[in-house]
Design a protein around this motif. Structure first.
Motif, PDB file in Angstrom:
ATOM      1  N   THR A   4       0.730  -1.185   0.086  1.00 29.37           N
ATOM      2  CA  THR A   4      -0.019  -0.257   0.169  1.00 29.37           C
ATOM      3  C   THR A   4       0.819   1.148  -0.074  1.00 29.37           C
ATOM      4  OG1 THR A   4      -1.462  -1.028   1.278  1.00 29.37           O
ATOM      5  CG2 THR A   4      -1.939   1.147   1.405  1.00 29.37           C
ATOM      6  N   THR A   8       0.971   4.035  -2.825  1.00 32.14           N
ATOM      7  CA  THR A   8       1.052   5.366  -2.439  1.00 32.14           C
ATOM      8  C   THR A   8       2.037   6.301  -2.990  1.00 32.14           C
ATOM      9  OG1 THR A   8      -0.809   4.693  -0.716  1.00 32.14           O
ATOM     10  CG2 THR A   8       0.108   7.053  -0.746  1.00 32.14           C
ATOM     11  N   ASP A  11       1.906   6.489  -6.779  1.00 32.83           N
ATOM     12  CA  ASP A  11       1.010   7.490  -7.138  1.00 32.83           C
ATOM     13  C   ASP A  11       1.503   8.805  -6.525  1.00 32.83           C
ATOM     14  OD1 ASP A  11      -1.014   5.910  -7.860  1.00 32.83           O
ATOM     15  OD2 ASP A  11      -2.226   5.859  -5.948  1.00 32.83           O
ATOM     16  N   VAL A  12       2.178   9.100  -5.662  1.00 33.50           N
ATOM     17  CA  VAL A  12       2.719  10.475  -5.349  1.00 33.50           C
ATOM     18  C   VAL A  12       3.643  10.788  -6.451  1.00 33.50           C
ATOM     19  CG1 VAL A  12       4.011  11.604  -3.794  1.00 33.50           C
ATOM     20  CG2 VAL A  12       2.054  10.487  -3.007  1.00 33.50           C
TER      21      VAL A  12
END
Length: 158
Positions: A4, A8, A11-12
């Motif tokens: 996760t 994340t 994604d960032v």
């Protein structure tokens, strides 16, 4: 959790790269726009400088023309004033001559008027003398007629 966190983080990272690309695109676009504006301004300033130089040249030419026209008008005005003054002086001299002649005529008329009483007395004396002469002529005419009649009578009686 690690996955996760990895998703994340990806994604960032992806969003950061996308934001960075977008920021680079915007910066490039702004730089291009600024370059175009600078080029346009440089062209505008060059056009303005050219027009300014041309306007200054035209103004200097016009100033030279205006100065020569002013000089010409000043000369023409000076000539006109000189001519007008000469005409006025000539006119004044003629007027003075006419005034002098008029004054002489007025003086002669006054002299004649002053002599009128004496001339009237002379004319009155001449009229009286003429009346006397007419009376004498009438008497002489009567005497002559009397003498003619006497002469005719004498010739008839003789």
């Amino acid at each position: 959790e690690h996955q996760t966190f990895q998703v994340t983080l990806n994604d960032v990272k992806s969003k950061a790269e996308q934001s960075l690309r977008l920021a680079v695109d915007k910066a490039t676009e702004s730089q291009n726009f600024a370059s175009e504006r600078v080029n346009a301004m440089e062209g505008t300033w060059a056009d303005f400088a050219t027009r300014h130089d041309r306007n200054v040249s035209e103004l200097l030419t016009f100033q030279s023309f205006a100065t020569s026209r002013i000089d010409g008008l000043e000369w023409a005005l000076s000539e006109a004033v000189d001519k007008s003054l000469k005409q006025q002086v000539s006119g004044l001299a003629l007027a003075q001559e006419r005034t002098q002649r008029d004054a002489e005529m007025v003086k002669a008329s006054v002299d004649e008027l002053m002599a009128l009483p004496g001339r009237l007395e002379t004319l009155e004396a001449d009229r009286r003398m003429l009346a006397d002469l007419r009376d004498q002529q009438g008497k002489l005419h009567g005497t002559l007629n009397d003498l003619k009649m006497k002469n005719e009578q004498s010739l008839r009686t003789a």
